[in-house]
Design a protein around this motif. Structure first.
Motif, short mmCIF file in Angstrom:
data_model
loop_
_atom_site.label_atom_id
_atom_site.label_comp_id
_atom_site.label_asym_id
_atom_site.label_seq_id
_atom_site.Cartn_x
_atom_site.Cartn_y
_atom_site.Cartn_z
N ARG A 44 -17.29 43.85 57.71
CA ARG A 44 -17.56 43.67 59.14
C ARG A 44 -16.41 42.85 59.70
NH1 ARG A 44 -23.02 42.25 61.10
NH2 ARG A 44 -22.01 43.02 62.96
N ASN A 45 -15.34 43.52 60.05
CA ASN A 45 -14.12 42.82 60.47
C ASN A 45 -13.43 43.50 61.63
OD1 ASN A 45 -13.31 45.04 58.95
ND2 ASN A 45 -11.69 43.95 57.87
N THR A 46 -14.22 43.90 62.62
CA THR A 46 -13.64 44.47 63.84
C THR A 46 -12.68 43.46 64.47
OG1 THR A 46 -15.62 45.76 64.20
CG2 THR A 46 -14.16 45.50 66.08
N ASP A 47 -13.09 42.19 64.45
CA ASP A 47 -12.24 41.10 64.93
C ASP A 47 -12.57 39.86 64.11
OD1 ASP A 47 -14.59 39.93 66.09
OD2 ASP A 47 -14.21 40.99 67.96
N GLU A 50 -16.26 38.48 64.51
CA GLU A 50 -17.27 39.21 63.74
C GLU A 50 -17.15 38.87 62.25
OE1 GLU A 50 -18.90 43.73 63.24
OE2 GLU A 50 -16.73 43.46 63.07
N GLU A 51 -15.93 38.81 61.78
CA GLU A 51 -15.67 38.51 60.37
C GLU A 51 -16.25 37.14 60.00
OE1 GLU A 51 -11.78 38.39 57.46
OE2 GLU A 51 -11.62 39.43 59.37
#
Length: 126
Positions: A44-47, A50-51
């Motif tokens: 979960r690393n869209t940004d 989120e990360e």
């Protein structure tokens, strides 16, 4: 010294030869967590926000499995691949603590597992 292994399906399974956490006496040592979603196994690393939230959710799940919460945390280590982004991580990290903050160090590293940007480990007193 007796060791109790702590594992929960609410946090990602280890991706190597280690456990999510180990308790000895009243101390809980939580292995570094990255932004893996335990339900999907996906990052979960869209940004970076989120990360970081996913990392903190994973740590919270392990703390809860051991009978603790963020109020029990006495020490954290934050690993970042870019120290210029420290303030972004720090802002989110700080939202998870409502009482006295734990001791902490933050270090820049050249790379992290699965090429994520942040990894956090914790020690808690239960």
């Amino acid at each position: 010294m007796e060791k109790q292994i702590i594992n929960t399906t609410s946090a990602p399974a280890p991706i190597g030869p280690y456990n999510q956490a180990v308790r000895t006496g009243n101390l809980l040592f939580i292995s570094g967590q990255i932004c893996l979603d335990p339900a999907t196994g996906q990052l979960r690393n869209t940004d970076l926000q989120e990360e970081t939230h996913q990392v903190m959710h994973n740590l919270k799940a392990i703390l809860q499995e051991a009978g603790g919460s963020f109020s029990n945390v006495v020490k954290t280590t934050i690993f970042l691949t870019d120290m210029n982004r420290f303030s972004e991580v720090n802002e989110i990290y700080g939202k998870y603590f409502s009482e006295a903050f734990p001791a902490r160090e933050t270090v820049q590293v050249s790379a992290l597992p699965r090429f994520v940007n942040v990894e956090i480990s914790m020690i808690a007193a239960l």
